[in-house]
Design a protein around this motif. Structure first.
Motif, PDB file in Angstrom:
ATOM      1  N   MET A   1       0.851  -1.207   0.000  1.00 23.18           N
ATOM      2  CA  MET A   1       0.000   0.000   0.000  1.00 23.18           C
ATOM      3  C   MET A   1       0.880   1.248   0.000  1.00 23.18           C
ATOM      4  N   PRO A   2       0.594   2.241  -0.857  1.00 20.35           N
ATOM      5  CA  PRO A   2       1.414   3.464  -0.855  1.00 20.35           C
ATOM      6  C   PRO A   2       1.368   4.156   0.506  1.00 20.35           C
ATOM      7  N   LYS A   3       2.495   4.731   0.885  1.00 20.34           N
ATOM      8  CA  LYS A   3       2.561   5.449   2.171  1.00 20.34           C
ATOM      9  C   LYS A   3       3.027   6.871   1.896  1.00 20.34           C
ATOM     10  N   LEU A   4       2.221   7.831   2.345  1.00 23.18           N
ATOM     11  CA  LEU A   4       2.540   9.242   2.151  1.00 23.18           C
ATOM     12  C   LEU A   4       3.107   9.817   3.436  1.00 23.18           C
ATOM     13  N   TYR A   5       4.294  10.379   3.372  1.00 22.20           N
ATOM     14  CA  TYR A   5       4.849  11.153   4.487  1.00 22.20           C
ATOM     15  C   TYR A   5       4.266  12.552   4.355  1.00 22.20           C
ATOM     16  N   ASP A   6       3.464  12.922   5.346  1.00 26.07           N
ATOM     17  CA  ASP A   6       2.486  13.994   5.173  1.00 26.07           C
ATOM     18  C   ASP A   6       2.626  15.050   6.261  1.00 26.07           C
ATOM     19  N   TYR A   7       2.339  16.294   5.895  1.00 27.51           N
ATOM     20  CA  TYR A   7       2.184  17.347   6.902  1.00 27.51           C
ATOM     21  C   TYR A   7       0.890  18.088   6.579  1.00 27.51           C
ATOM     22  N   VAL A   8       0.030  18.204   7.582  1.00 29.75           N
ATOM     23  CA  VAL A   8      -1.346  18.638   7.342  1.00 29.75           C
ATOM     24  C   VAL A   8      -1.432  20.029   6.714  1.00 29.75           C
ATOM     25  N   LEU A   9      -0.468  20.920   7.027  1.00 27.33           N
ATOM     26  CA  LEU A   9      -0.558  22.284   6.498  1.00 27.33           C
ATOM     27  C   LEU A   9       0.255  22.478   5.216  1.00 27.33           C
TER      28      LEU A   9
ATOM     29  N   ILE B   1      -3.092  13.491  27.804  1.00 25.99           N
ATOM     30  CA  ILE B   1      -2.930  12.081  28.147  1.00 25.99           C
ATOM     31  C   ILE B   1      -3.142  11.308  26.851  1.00 25.99           C
ATOM     32  N   ASP B   2      -2.095  10.737  26.312  1.00 22.70           N
ATOM     33  CA  ASP B   2      -2.234   9.992  25.052  1.00 22.70           C
ATOM     34  C   ASP B   2      -0.991   9.131  24.922  1.00 22.70           C
ATOM     35  N   GLU B   3      -1.182   7.802  24.990  1.00 20.46           N
ATOM     36  CA  GLU B   3      -0.011   6.915  24.957  1.00 20.46           C
ATOM     37  C   GLU B   3       0.264   6.390  23.561  1.00 20.46           C
ATOM     38  N   THR B   4      -0.616   6.692  22.585  1.00 21.60           N
ATOM     39  CA  THR B   4      -0.459   6.071  21.272  1.00 21.60           C
ATOM     40  C   THR B   4       0.002   7.041  20.181  1.00 21.60           C
ATOM     41  N   SER B   5      -0.523   8.275  20.176  1.00 22.67           N
ATOM     42  CA  SER B   5      -0.199   9.179  19.057  1.00 22.67           C
ATOM     43  C   SER B   5       1.248   9.652  19.145  1.00 22.67           C
ATOM     44  N   THR B   6       1.854   9.913  17.983  1.00 22.62           N
ATOM     45  CA  THR B   6       3.187  10.520  17.977  1.00 22.62           C
ATOM     46  C   THR B   6       3.052  12.022  18.229  1.00 22.62           C
ATOM     47  N   ASP B   7       4.156  12.663  18.615  1.00 26.83           N
ATOM     48  CA  ASP B   7       4.153  14.124  18.773  1.00 26.83           C
ATOM     49  C   ASP B   7       3.679  14.787  17.486  1.00 26.83           C
ATOM     50  N   ALA B   8       4.152  14.254  16.331  1.00 23.30           N
ATOM     51  CA  ALA B   8       3.784  14.836  15.036  1.00 23.30           C
ATOM     52  C   ALA B   8       2.278  14.754  14.822  1.00 23.30           C
ATOM     53  N   GLU B   9       1.659  13.640  15.214  1.00 25.65           N
ATOM     54  CA  GLU B   9       0.208  13.502  15.037  1.00 25.65           C
ATOM     55  C   GLU B   9      -0.557  14.444  15.959  1.00 25.65           C
ATOM     56  N   LEU B  10      -0.089  14.557  17.205  1.00 27.52           N
ATOM     57  CA  LEU B  10      -0.774  15.439  18.160  1.00 27.52           C
ATOM     58  C   LEU B  10      -0.690  16.893  17.699  1.00 27.52           C
ATOM     59  N   SER B  11       0.488  17.302  17.270  1.00 25.79           N
ATOM     60  CA  SER B  11       0.686  18.672  16.836  1.00 25.79           C
ATOM     61  C   SER B  11      -0.082  18.948  15.539  1.00 25.79           C
TER      62      SER B  11
ATOM     63  N   GLU C   1      -1.678   4.683   3.275  1.00 27.44           N
ATOM     64  CA  GLU C   1      -1.493   5.087   4.664  1.00 27.44           C
ATOM     65  C   GLU C   1      -0.687   6.388   4.683  1.00 27.44           C
ATOM     66  N   THR C   2      -0.814   7.100   5.792  1.00 23.66           N
ATOM     67  CA  THR C   2      -0.040   8.338   5.909  1.00 23.66           C
ATOM     68  C   THR C   2       0.785   8.292   7.196  1.00 23.66           C
ATOM     69  N   GLN C   3       1.910   8.947   7.167  1.00 23.93           N
ATOM     70  CA  GLN C   3       2.692   9.136   8.386  1.00 23.93           C
ATOM     71  C   GLN C   3       2.913  10.627   8.578  1.00 23.93           C
ATOM     72  N   ALA C   4       2.433  11.145   9.735  1.00 25.08           N
ATOM     73  CA  ALA C   4       2.566  12.574  10.005  1.00 25.08           C
ATOM     74  C   ALA C   4       4.025  12.926  10.276  1.00 25.08           C
ATOM     75  N   VAL C   5       4.512  13.963   9.632  1.00 24.57           N
ATOM     76  CA  VAL C   5       5.861  14.474   9.855  1.00 24.57           C
ATOM     77  C   VAL C   5       5.717  15.849  10.517  1.00 24.57           C
ATOM     78  N   ASP C   6       6.429  16.049  11.618  1.00 24.59           N
ATOM     79  CA  ASP C   6       6.321  17.314  12.354  1.00 24.59           C
ATOM     80  C   ASP C   6       7.202  18.366  11.674  1.00 24.59           C
ATOM     81  N   PHE C   7       6.687  18.899  10.577  1.00 20.94           N
ATOM     82  CA  PHE C   7       7.404  19.903   9.772  1.00 20.94           C
ATOM     83  C   PHE C   7       7.574  21.191  10.567  1.00 20.94           C
ATOM     84  N   PHE C   8       6.492  21.604  11.210  1.00 16.24           N
ATOM     85  CA  PHE C   8       6.509  22.818  12.029  1.00 16.24           C
ATOM     86  C   PHE C   8       5.737  22.544  13.305  1.00 16.24           C
ATOM     87  N   PRO C   9       6.267  22.866  14.480  1.00 17.48           N
ATOM     88  CA  PRO C   9       7.560  23.514  14.700  1.00 17.48           C
ATOM     89  C   PRO C   9       8.748  22.551  14.792  1.00 17.48           C
ATOM     90  N   GLY C  10       8.514  21.238  14.667  1.00 17.82           N
ATOM     91  CA  GLY C  10       9.562  20.267  15.003  1.00 17.82           C
ATOM     92  C   GLY C  10      10.693  20.136  14.005  1.00 17.82           C
TER      93      GLY C  10
END
Lengths: 207, 292
Positions: free
Chosen positions: A1-9, B214-224, A28-37
């Motif tokens: 299944m394709p996986k997108l490395y994604d940032y919501v904004l 309180i969240d043991e499953t989500s990543t920081d990136a998902e929460l933010s 599937e998607t994987q959230a990447v903390d582009f900002f502020p991380g």
């Protein structure tokens, strides 16, 4: 299944989300903390994309960067109609607008990062470049409308429309309104009506 | 524009951002209430300077706080910051072309959930705002809205089904607000989501969203990302509200029953005679003018 490395904004990730939605591709998607991380500049992400940019798509062992390349890949592999990435005379013009979407139009992205997230840069200069790009797009769409066309290229929507829509729709975040671009506004309405269309935060709902 | 002369606005604590965003040894420009500032993070502390003078500084809750005046109250209490199992999520500063007071008022509003945060914090099939209670706690000078309930299709990053979320809202100062909300995974506790507003100018603000969850499953990136998605959905509405400054004059905007918290908030701002970020009033005699 394709996986997108994604940032919501991210408007560039939104290009890919739009086409995934319209082609109904399970993914599937994987959230990447582009900002502020700034997760996209960390070693784990740089291993995926040494340019440190989003989006990235993984599909059957293939790792692709660049939104426009990813759109081409998805249409090439998953679109059975052949219209999203046409192989006839429309191919060249579709590539032209893809290049525009990843090039001149990205001035809106730069201006948006400064206006919204306080990134360093020359906001006024980027806004001027963005307006030049929007003017060119509006003129093209006005010509198309005169000839009875709704889309950037040919009689059906293509990945050129998908690549172009996000940063046009997000221009408010860059401090640029849509009031000077009537042909763009007509076209935006058409894009919004496409089956599988999804919005994103910052894309106005009032069309 | 230069520094406001609004005493009620000057005598408050404001955040300039998460402490970690001010690197040690660096000098970072900032702005507050119409005045440019310089923040210098030293190895043993932080210095905030404006127009040649040094301002008071606090570093509570992972944030840098300052004031141009003499705040009447100490910085608000946040006991949840002492709980070891809380995730601290700084969602990053986002600039909004709107009055900071508009941001706070929008944060207090339940009624927009189905329409602005459709299928996330609300659904158009369940638009009703049930009766809730509001009170002004005079001992700590805070506003509270309690017993709020709302049906939410996706209440938080960790939700996989809809829930009736319970909410409490708490306004600790004119530009600082937080909410307490049922976490999907720990219904007997409260997530804390705070919105600290840094008013740059009357109609330009920076929103600093901060969560203790309180969240043991989500990543920081998902929460933010979840919180940023919600906030940027609000941003486009906030930037299109007119007037962009908050009107306190009777009759300029008409509240409904669901706006009880907003009614109390505006009354409290009037009681404080706060002007920064509010629309100039034309219904007051000159002798009644705040700080005249």
């Amino acid at each position: 299944m394709p996986k997108l490395y994604d940032y919501v904004l991210s408007g560039s990730c939104y290009k890919v989300r739009l086409l995934l939605g319209m082609l109904g591709i399970a993914h599937e998607t994987q959230a990447v903390d582009f900002f502020p991380g700034r997760e996209h500049k960390r070693p784990e992400f740089l291993a995926l994309n040494p340019l440190g940019q989003l989006p990235v798509l993984e599909d059957d062992g293939l790792v692709l960067r660049d939104a426009q390349a990813i759109l081409c890949h998805l249409a090439n592999k998953h679109d059975t109609s052949g219209n999203w990435l046409p192989r006839d005379d429309r191919f060249g013009p579709v590539m032209l607008w893809l290049s525009f979407a990843g090039g001149e139009l990205m001035a809106i992205s730069g201006a948006r990062m400064i206006a919204m997230l306080n990134y360093p840069g020359d906001l006024v200069a980027l806004q001027a470049k963005a307006r030049t790009a929007l003017r060119l797009l509006d003129d093209h769409l006005a010509d198309r409308a005169q000839a009875g066309g709704l889309w950037l290229v040919g009689p059906t929507p293509t990945i050129a429309d998908i690549a172009t829509f996000p940063y046009v729709a997000l221009s408010h975040d860059a401090g640029i309104g849509h009031e000077d671009y009537p042909a763009i506004n007509l076209w935006q309405r058409q894009v919004r009506k496409l089956p599988g269309f999804v919005g994103m935060p910052g894309v106005p709902d009032y069309f | 524009m230069s520094l406001t002369d609004d005493r009620a606005a000057l005598d408050q604590w404001y955040t300039l951002g998460a402490l970690r965003d001010f690197p040690v040894g660096a000098e970072t420009p900032s702005r507050l209430l119409g005045e440019d500032l310089t923040v210098r993070r030293l190895s043993d502390g932080v210095e905030v300077r404006a127009a040649g003078r040094t301002l008071p500084v606090r570093t509570d809750y992972g944030h840098l706080w300052t004031s141009f005046g003499t705040p009447e109250h100490a910085l608000f209490a946040l006991p949840e910051s002492q709980e070891p199992d809380r995730r601290w999520i700084h969602c990053g500063p986002v600039r909004v072309r709107a009055s900071g007071l508009r941001l706070v008022e929008n944060f207090l509003d339940l009624a927009h959930f189905p329409y602005v945060h459709t299928d996330i914090l609300g659904s158009e099939a369940h638009p009703e705002v049930a009766k809730y209670e509001v009170e002004q706690r005079r001992d700590v000078d805070e506003l509270w809205a309690t017993k709020c309930e709302f049906y939410q299709p996706k209440a938080a990053a960790a939700s996989d089904e809809g829930q009736i979320s319970k909410y409490m809202y708490r306004v600790v100062s004119p530009f600082n607000v937080m909410l307490y909300k049922t976490p999907p995974t720990a219904p007997d506790r409260w997530d804390v989501i705070a919105l600290f507003v840094q008013p740059l100018d009357e109609a330009v603000s920076v929103a600093h969203a901060f969560m203790l969850v309180i969240d043991e499953t989500s990543t920081d990136a998902e929460l933010s990302a979840f919180q940023q998605m919600i906030f940027v959905q609000d941003k486009i509405v906030l930037e299109n509200q007119r007037p962009s400054l908050l009107p306190l004059q009777p009759g300029r905007e008409t509240p409904t029953r669901a706006d009880l918290s907003s009614v109390l908030y505006r009354r409290w701002l009037k009681e404080k005679q706060l002007r920064f970020g509010t629309e100039p009033r034309t219904d007051l005699q000159s002798t009644d003018l705040p700080n005249a």
